[in-house]
Design an enzyme around this catalytic site. Structure first.
Site, PDB file in Angstrom:
ATOM      1  N   GLU A  19      15.877  50.840  26.388  1.00  0.00           N
ATOM      2  CA  GLU A  19      15.131  52.075  26.087  1.00  0.00           C
ATOM      3  C   GLU A  19      16.056  53.280  25.871  1.00  0.00           C
ATOM      4  OE1 GLU A  19      12.117  52.474  29.126  1.00  0.00           O
ATOM      5  OE2 GLU A  19      11.314  50.479  28.733  1.00  0.00           O
ATOM      6  N   TYR A  43       5.111  49.993  25.636  1.00  0.00           N
ATOM      7  CA  TYR A  43       3.890  50.186  26.409  1.00  0.00           C
ATOM      8  C   TYR A  43       2.949  51.149  25.674  1.00  0.00           C
ATOM      9  CZ  TYR A  43       6.736  48.320  30.268  1.00  0.00           C
ATOM     10  OH  TYR A  43       7.543  47.533  31.073  1.00  0.00           O
ATOM     11  N   GLU A  59       9.767  44.157  26.895  1.00  0.00           N
ATOM     12  CA  GLU A  59       8.909  44.744  27.941  1.00  0.00           C
ATOM     13  C   GLU A  59       7.623  45.230  27.315  1.00  0.00           C
ATOM     14  OE1 GLU A  59      10.144  47.817  30.705  1.00  0.00           O
ATOM     15  OE2 GLU A  59      12.192  47.046  30.678  1.00  0.00           O
ATOM     16  N   HIS A  94       0.094  49.726  40.836  1.00  0.00           N
ATOM     17  CA  HIS A  94       1.252  49.433  39.984  1.00  0.00           C
ATOM     18  C   HIS A  94       1.438  47.919  39.884  1.00  0.00           C
ATOM     19  CE1 HIS A  94       4.905  50.452  37.814  1.00  0.00           C
ATOM     20  NE2 HIS A  94       5.576  49.610  38.558  1.00  0.00           N
TER      21      HIS A  94
END
Length: 373
Positions: A189, A261, A297, A339
Site C-alpha cells: 500500500e 477494500y 488484501e 474487527h
C-alpha cells in the site's frame, strides 16, 4: 486429417512453450520447492483462486493460540489455502522478544507447509529512525526511506534488520529437510500516505532504491532463496501506467498484487466495476510478463453484507480476464467484537461462505495437492 490437426494446434503449443520459458523467479538460485510453488500457483490460477486469511491460525474471533484452529476451519472444516503472517515484531523490540517472535512465526510457517498450505508474509515495519510505529504520524514520524537506503544515515541499522529477516528465512527448515517457501510482501500500500514508506514520504526513486536494495541484499548478500517477492499497492490507480509508477522493474518482482477494500464495500460503498478494472490491469501485466498475480488484501469488516462472499468477492474474482493465484481477506481480531473479515460459527454469513467454499473456483487447504512438487 492428422496433418491438419498438427497445423491447427502447433502455434498454440509454441506460444505456451515460450510463455513457460519466460516464467522464472527473479532468484536464479531459488530452491526447488520455491520454484515448484511459483509454477503450481501459476498453473492453478488458470481455473482457480486460492483463498487466504491473515493470521488465520494464530488467533480468531474470541480465541488466541489454540492448536490447529482457525475460524475458517470451524466453519468449513478446512483451513484457508493461504495463511497470512507478519514480520512486525522482528524489529524495534528487545532481542529476547525478537527471538520469541522468530520462533513463533517459524512454527506457524512450518505447520502450514506440513499441512500442504501456503504462507504469505506481510511486514508492518515500525519506523526504524523515529517513533510513530508503521503508520505515519505527523508530529513524530520521519520519512525513513531516505535514511535507510544506501547512503542514508540509518542504512547500517536497516542492514541489521534485514539480517534478522534473513536468519529467520533460512531457519524455516521442515521435517523433510526442505526450506519452506514463502511469499514475501514488503512495503504494501505504498501508493497511500498512511505508512511511513507511503507516496508523500519518499520520492519514486527513493522507493525503487529501497525495494531493489531489500531484494538484492536478502537474495544476493544474505543468501535467502525461499522467497517469492510480491509488489502490492493499494487501489489508487486506474491505468497500467499509474499502477507501475513505483514499480522497480520485472527483474525485481515475482508477483503483482493489489490491496482493495475501498471498492469492495468499505463504509457501504461498492464499485465492483472499478475493482474488476483494476484487477484486470494487474492480471494482464502479470500474464504478459510471466509473473504471478494476486488479490493480496481485501475484505468487508464485520461482514455486514451476509451475501458478500458470492455477490461481491466471487463475482469480482470470476470476471473475464482476471487470473489471480490467491485472494486474502484481513484478520479476525481476538478481542474486538467488530474487527473481523472471515466468518466464525454462528455468524449470519456462514451459509454464503459455505457456498463460496463449495464453488470449484475457490481452493482451500484441503484442496491443495503437492503444491511444493
Amino acid at each position: 486429417m492428422k496433418l491438419n490437426y498438427f497445423f491447427i494446434f502447433f502455434p498454440v503449443l509454441f506460444v505456451n512453450v515460450v510463455t513457460a520459458q519466460q516464467r522464472k523467479l527473479i532468484d536464479p538460485l531459488a530452491t526447488k520447492e520455491t520454484k515448484a510453488l511459483f509454477k503450481n500457483l501459476y498453473k492453478l490460477s488458470e481455473k482457480h483462486t486460492l483463498f487466504g486469511h491473515q493470521h488465520a491460525t494464530e488467533y480468531g474471533h474470541g480465541w488466541f493460540g489454540d492448536a490447529d484452529r482457525s475460524d475458517v476451519k470451524s466453519v468449513v472444516n478446512s483451513h484457508p489455502a493461504v495463511i497470512g503472517i507478519d514480520l512486525s515484531e522482528l524489529s524495534g523490540q528487545p532481542k529476547a522478544q525478537v527471538d520469541k517472535a522468530k520462533a513463533h512465526l517459524k512454527k506457524n510457517v512450518i505447520d502450514t507447509y506440513n499441512r500442504g498450505g501456503v504462507t504469505t508474509v506481510a511486514w508492518h515495519f515500525s519506523n526504524p529512525v523515529s517513533e510513530g510505529g508503521f503508520y505515519w504520524k505527523d508530529s513524530v514520524s520521519l520519512p525513513a526511506v531516505k535514511y535507510i537506503i544506501p547512503g542514508g544515515q540509518g542504512h547500517g541499522k536497516y542492514v541489521e534488520i534485514l539480517n534478522d529477516i534473513a536468519d529467520w528465512a533460512k531457519s524455516l527448515k521442515a521435517a523433510d529437510g526442505n526450506l519452506v517457501p514463502v511469499i514475501f510482501r514488503p512495503y504494501h500500500e505504498f501508493d497511500g500516505d498512511w505508512f511511513w514508506w507511503g507516496k508523500s514520504h519518499c520520492t519514486t526513486d527513493e522507493f525503487k532504491s529501497l525495494w531493489k536494495f531489500t531484494v538484492s541484499y536478502l537474495r544476493d548478500t544474505a543468501g535467502v532463496h525461499n522467497f517469492i517477492y510480491a509488489f502490492s499497492p493499494d487501489n489508487l490507480f486506474n491505468t497500467e501506467q499509474q499502477y507501475l509508477e513505483r514499480f522497480p522493474g520485472n527483474e525485481w518482482v515475482d508477483m503483482l498484487g493489489m490491496d482493495n477494500y475501498g471498492d469492495m464495500g468499505r463504509d457501504g460503498k461498492y464499485n465492483l466495476d472499478a475493482a474488476i478494472k483494476k484487477l484486470r490491469i494487474v492480471s494482464a501485466y502479470a500474464q504478459k510478463n510471466g509473473k504471478l498475480a494476486a488479490f493480496t488484501e481485501t475484505g468487508l469488516e464485520s461482514l455486514k453484507n451476509p451475501n458478500w462472499w458470492n455477490d461481491v468477492l466471487l463475482k469480482v474474482m470470476k470476471s473475464d480476464k482476471i487470473r489471480m493465484s490467491y485472494v486474502l481477506v484481513w484478520r479476525n481480531d481476538a478481542k474486538s467484537a467488530t474487527h473481523f473479515y472471515a466468518p466464525y460459527p454462528g455468524h449470519p454469513s456462514v451459509s454464503d461462505f459455505q457456498k463460496f467454499y463449495e464453488d470449484p473456483y475457490t481452493l482451500f487447504e484441503k484442496d491443495l495437492k503437492d503444491i511444493y512438487k
